[in-house]
Enzyme design. Sequence first.
Site, mmCIF file in Angstrom:
data_model
loop_
_atom_site.group_PDB
_atom_site.id
_atom_site.type_symbol
_atom_site.label_atom_id
_atom_site.label_comp_id
_atom_site.label_asym_id
_atom_site.label_seq_id
_atom_site.Cartn_x
_atom_site.Cartn_y
_atom_site.Cartn_z
ATOM 1 N N GLN A 32 0.834 -1.198 0.000
ATOM 2 C CA GLN A 32 0.000 0.000 0.000
ATOM 3 C C GLN A 32 0.874 1.256 0.000
ATOM 4 O OE1 GLN A 32 -2.203 -1.092 3.469
ATOM 5 N NE2 GLN A 32 -0.399 -1.098 4.767
ATOM 6 N N ASP A 47 1.562 -7.423 11.998
ATOM 7 C CA ASP A 47 1.055 -6.547 10.934
ATOM 8 C C ASP A 47 1.780 -6.905 9.640
ATOM 9 O OD1 ASP A 47 0.882 -4.081 9.148
ATOM 10 O OD2 ASP A 47 -0.382 -3.454 10.821
ATOM 11 N N ASP A 105 1.671 -12.058 7.603
ATOM 12 C CA ASP A 105 0.240 -12.170 7.329
ATOM 13 C C ASP A 105 -0.497 -12.562 8.605
ATOM 14 O OD1 ASP A 105 -2.283 -12.728 6.424
ATOM 15 O OD2 ASP A 105 -1.681 -14.278 5.001
ATOM 16 N N ASP A 128 -6.922 -4.975 15.083
ATOM 17 C CA ASP A 128 -6.793 -3.536 14.829
ATOM 18 C C ASP A 128 -6.505 -3.372 13.340
ATOM 19 O OD1 ASP A 128 -6.180 -0.881 14.689
ATOM 20 O OD2 ASP A 128 -4.547 -0.927 16.141
ATOM 21 N N PRO A 174 -5.531 -5.333 2.087
ATOM 22 C CA PRO A 174 -4.892 -6.233 3.051
ATOM 23 C C PRO A 174 -5.784 -6.625 4.219
ATOM 24 C CG PRO A 174 -3.402 -4.438 2.438
ATOM 25 C CD PRO A 174 -4.746 -4.109 1.853
#
EC number: 2.5.1.16
Length: 283
Positions: free
Chosen positions: A35, A110, A141, A160, A167
């Site tokens: 991203q 994350d 992942d 979160d 993703p």
Amino acid sequence: MTDSNNWYIEHFERTGSAIGYRITGKLDEVQSPFQKIEIFQTTDWGNLMTIDGAIMLTSKDNFFYHEMISHPVLFTHAAPKRVVIIGGGDCGTLREVLKHTGVESVTQCDIDEQVTVMARKHFPELCDSNDDARAELLFDDGVAYMANCPAGSVDVVIVDSTDPVGPGEGLFNKAFYESCFKALKDDGILVQQSESPLMQLELINEMRAEMGKAGFGSFKTLPFPQPCYPTGWWSVTMARKGDSSFDFRQADSAAKTFNTLYYTAALHTGVLVTPPFVQAALK
């Protein structure tokens, strides 16, 4: 997007609304394998992080979200020791969780390390606890991590995540919730950010339905203000195994020795009261 008058404006087609911040410049930008992450300086809200154009957090108001995804669930559990955070790359949730001295270990997983790199540079206050001996930061992942997590090894799972696109898409379905259910102890609790209770009750119902299919039997959605997100009103949803209560350790919460800017025992009591229009829509 930024306009010619130095405003960063995000339009929300699904809610027919927009949020804007006056900016003084772009501080940083990185395209990760997953991203695009950008950091802007605003006139009144501190630094602003966006991911693929979507507003993620500001210095001014991120405490609402980070406190409400952390403290209610940790004070609801009888004695949380082992916590897993899926997502949370800005590390604000990790910081809040580690304020609880009874927590013995926290694994944060994350998928995108660059979120944490950018947070360390531009939101260092959120990363105060990254070097805590109880913290383990993984960049992998989260779906795969939970699938491989040993059964009955976790007290609290905090999801979160970003919105259920890109993703974050794999974190809102039965298969992922089954992995969470398996990893949690019998008294364990799952909590996940669950979008706006004003405009996205359908999504909250879909989440709760998928959690139910995975085996969870009790749910509680907690609303709270979040000015930088669509409608300015956000929520987290807790899920427990069986027919479990969401009563919390009120005395422990009231006697907490750490500082919070929004969460209190009295507020926790109040947020357990579901607004009538939300209650009517929840299945």
